[in-house]
Design an enzyme around this catalytic site. Structure first.
Site, short mmCIF file in Angstrom:
data_model
loop_
_atom_site.label_atom_id
_atom_site.label_comp_id
_atom_site.label_asym_id
_atom_site.label_seq_id
_atom_site.Cartn_x
_atom_site.Cartn_y
_atom_site.Cartn_z
N LYS A 141 0.84 -1.19 0.00
CA LYS A 141 0.00 0.00 0.00
C LYS A 141 0.89 1.25 0.00
CE LYS A 141 -0.37 -0.11 5.06
NZ LYS A 141 -1.26 -0.11 6.22
N TYR A 155 14.07 31.89 2.85
CA TYR A 155 12.86 32.61 3.22
C TYR A 155 12.88 33.06 4.67
CZ TYR A 155 10.49 31.23 -1.11
OH TYR A 155 10.12 31.07 -2.42
#
Length: 819
Positions: free
Chosen positions: A485, A714
């Protein structure tokens, strides 16, 4: 009479040990080997149907009714199948008196073999081990390829425990030996490093010459003490970097090459090699001595000088890469020989089985066979492997194109690139197999999907190792369901599932139907359990033969309503029991009602009953885990006892990866393997037994030299407290590099040096401080892998490896490889 005993006298030309790779059945003899995990005798019927008629079977494992079931079969009854194969290969080796080079050591065996093949190809018709085919079976299969046209053999031998080299020595029977080096590889299989050296030296007990580096004192000592005692006439070429040694080598490194100065046999030689790393220099030195030993008299040493400077790094692995137009590429461009082609075709048969198979192949060089014989054999091999489209490149294969049923042919790589309609290749699996001189990397460059420099490399050999480790823990009688999965925990569901199907796991598990659909669309035939199925997806379950988890009365009723629309169909379901997780599942007070509903709906059959351990990885939860196991046994027993007489009982499973290790009493009929397959041992007690599967890596895009006080990124969160070198790397949080690694929390590995993240992680880029690292723009950066473990990365931001793995974005290119 159809039964025979050793010695095996066969007219077969193909020794077959894997039933999945049969391509020339009439020419094959199958060795049915009973191993720890698989029994080759179980595949005799399958091979007989495919046309194989000659078999080697083991006395203790062979079915008693072989002659009744396979009346046209010819059976050789032996004690041990592997030993029988080795004996047959050793007898074949005795037919030839050509020089044979045998190579062993801890590292560098394959590189030395490939470089020697390049250096000696001008003067010899060479037979060599394909890739790193150096195991107890691989050596025999390699030597079996020797024929009368060969004038030199080069074979490598690897061992992992005591006694193995005794089996390999008579198969290779080397006249010249090379002992590359000694290191830690396979130390666990020997009492000491000294014993490992002694065992490896058994390969040379009858050799005429041995080349080795005296600077490895453990090797030098054992040669003098033991090898000389059993082989007193052996010529020792023990070279050293010490000037006091009579055979000495000095190195002078430049920016892109190294000069070797060699003193040997009262002669001085000087050569250049295009490498500067120590490992390559050592490997090349072994090759130089072997080349000097075998140099025909009177040959100008300038020939070898040119050949040495043309050596290239050896691609040690087969790689599966994403290509253009929904294609996948198997990149095997570094050499081309018959045995290597067969191995690459076998690798191809394991992956993306529903795609068209395309083979792009160059001339085969130094095969030792007559040209017509060679290309007829290749054509037969290609036909047997089910290739849909063939592209032949080179004058030799073009001249023999009449042997091939279908294909297009070009005299050169350049002609192919100019004339072939590459964009017509769609939804295909393409094997690119070429000798070095054809420069097939140009073809790969045209076909590869162009993405940024971040890649997630998946080691298929490591996956196999981890699967086999958990199999050994689960035991031979316990089935394995593997969870694929979440894109196989980020590793690529279709590719991982293909490998698992090849290794014959019993079940696959996915979270949602769409994940199961992807598996089916890629040719996966294994049973698939779906953990979360909603009513709107039930039709997909039926269409793609997927089996749902049933965890509540409401979902059961909806599924029964759906099943009634198909009165002639029986559906397999998996019953989930809640034993303490309290997430999904029937509780104990629900069992009686559940049994009544199952009885009244015979169109559904229970494939398995399962539950989930809450804290199997932590000892503090042992009592709770044991109570879960008891509750699961009680609840599942009650269901099974009510099944109709004669009905096959459902499989039971509760153990996850941690449970397999810590609760052997709870393995029941099947276990579910998840994170452990991908190299993370959840309990922490057996991590050394697992191998790293995934390596996330990127590149340095730019390096800046910045002054103290400058800010990075940033919000100016990275403030330099000293003059620094700052590298921008091509990965960000959109690729799966979490923002939690910002501001020095995270590290990456740059040429062996751990470098901290500086400032905030950006969406597509990250800045790291490389002041202490030796690096330049374009260099590789490891985000996690063997030398920077994923569990360390996870711990640094307070999460778990699952989240790191599954967070690797699907925009990051996956490269699957096998050594």
């Amino acid at each position: 009479m159809n039964f025979f005993s050793e010695p095996i006298l066969t007219g077969a030309t193909v020794l077959l040990t894997d039933s999945r790779f049969v391509s020339q059945p009439q020419q094959s003899i199958f060795f049915a080997i009973k191993g720890e995990r698989h029994d080759g005798h179980a595949f005799i019927e399958e091979l007989y149907r495919k046309g194989v008629r000659e078999f080697v079977v083991e006395k203790k494992a062979a079915p008693a009714d072989l002659l009744v079931r396979f009346p046209d079969g010819k059976f050789w009854m032996v004690e041990n199948g592997i030993k029988a194969l080795q004996n047959l290969a050793a007898a074949h080796r005795k037919k030839f008196s050509i020089p044979v080079i045998g190579i062993t050591g801890s590292n560098g065996k394959t590189i030395v073999k490939e470089w020697l093949s390049n250096l000696l190809a001008r003067d010899y018709a060479i037979i060599k081990s394909p890739r790193s085919y150096n195991s107890q079976i691989g050596v025999g299969l390699s030597v079996w390829q020797m024929n009368e046209s060969h004038t030199l053999g080069i074979f490598e031998a690897g061992i992992s425990k005591s006694g193995e080299m005794e089996n390999l020595e008579p198969i290779i029977s080397p006249t010249i030996g090379i002992f590359t080096n000694i290191g830690s590889a396979h130390d666990e299989g020997f009492r000491s490093r000294k014993q490992k050296v002694t065992e490896k030296l058994r390969l040379f007990k009858k050799s005429q010459t041995l080349i080795y580096c005296k600077d490895y004192e453990e090797i030098d000592e054992e040669i003098k003490l033991l090898l000389k005692a059993v082989n007193p006439g052996i010529q020792l070429i023990g070279w050293s970097k010490s000037q006091e040694n009579p055979i000495n080598v000095t190195y002078s490194k430049a920016s892109h090459y190294t000069t070797l100065c060699i003193n040997w046999n009262a002669e001085e030689y000087e050569f250049r090699i295009p490498f500067t790393d120590d490992a390559s220099i050592e490997n090349a030195t072994h090759c130089v001595f072997a080349r000097l030993l075998l140099t025909p008299k009177g040959q100008d040493s300038g020939v070898m000088a040119d050949a040495l400077m043309n050596l290239k790094p050896v691609a040690m692995r087969l790689e599966l890469k994403q290509g253009i137009n929904d294609c996948y590429l198997i990149d095997d461009t570094y050499n081309n020989d018959y045995a290597g082609l067969n191995m690459a075709l076998n690798f191809m048969s394991q992956h993306h089985t529903k795609r068209n198979k395309v083979l792009i192949i160059s001339d085969l060089l130094q095969s030792g066979l007559k040209e017509t014989e060679l290309y007829k054999s290749i054509a037969d091999l290609v036909k047997g492997k089910g290739i849909d489209h063939l592209v032949g490149i080179g004058e030799d294969i073009s001249r023999n194109q009449h042997f091939f049923d279908d294909g297009v042919f070009y005299p050169s790589t350049e002609a192919f690139l100019k004339q072939y309609p590459i964009n017509q290749l769609q939804d295909s699996l393409i094997l690119i197999k070429g000798a070095r001189k054809f420069a097939f990397e140009k073809i790969v460059d045209r076909l590869i999907q162009k993405v940024h420099g971040t890649v997630f490399e998946i080691n298929l050999d490591a996956l196999t190792n981890n699967l086999n480790f958990y199999r050994s823990k689960a035991g031979n009688n316990t089935r394995i369901m593997v969870m694929v999965k979440a894109y196989a925990y980020g590793s690529g569901s279709a590719e991982v599932a293909s490998l698992l199907e090849y290794h014959r796991v019993d079940y696959l598990g996915v979270a949602y139907p769409d994940e199961g659909v992807v598996l089916r669309q890629n040719g996966i035939k294994l049973p698939v359990m779906v953990l979360n199925s909603q009513p709107e997806t039930f039709s997909k379950l039926k269409e793609y033969n997927l089996e749902p988890e049933i965890y509540s009365f409401s979902i059961f009723r909806r599924f029964i309503d759906f099943a009634r629309s198909y009165p002639d169909t029986t559906f397999r379901i998996h019953i989930k029991l809640d034993t303490g997780m309290h997430r999904l599942g029937f509780e104990e007070q629900d069992i009686d009602t559940l049994i009544e509903q199952l009885k009244s709906n015979p169109s559904v059959k229970i494939a398995s009953i399962f539950s989930h351990l809450v804290g199997a990885d932590e000892a503090e939860h042992n009592d709770f885990s044991k109570s879960q196991i008891d509750r699961f046994q009680r609840m599942s027993d009650k269901i099974i006892q009510t099944l109709p007489a004669g009905e096959t009982p459902p499989l039971r499973h509760i153990c996850n990866s941690a449970g397999i290790i810590r609760f052997p009493e709870a393995r029941f009929d099947m276990v579910r393997l998840g994170i452990g397959l991908y190299g993370v041992e959840a309990t922490g007690t057996e991590q050394k037994s697992l191998q790293t599967v995934g390596t996330l890596k990127t590149i340095i895009s730019q390096i800046k030299h910045l002054k103290k006080g400058e800010t990075i990124g940033y919000s100016r969160k990275g403030v330099l407290d000293k003059d620094s070198r700052i590298a921008t790397i091509a990965i960000g949080y959109a690729d799966g590099f979490d923002r939690g690694f910002s501001k020095g929390v995270g590290y990456v590995l740059v040429n062996g040096t751990r470098c901290p993240v500086i400032g905030n992680v950006c969406m597509d880029m990250t800045m790291v401080d490389v002041t202490e690292a030796s690096c330049e723009e374009g260099d590789e950066v490891i985000i996690f892998g063997k030398d920077l473990p994923i569990h360390e990365l996870a711990a640094s931001i307070g999460t778990i490896p699952y989240e790191i793995l599954t967070g690797v974005s699907e925009r990051v290119k996956r490269v699957f490889y096998k050594e």
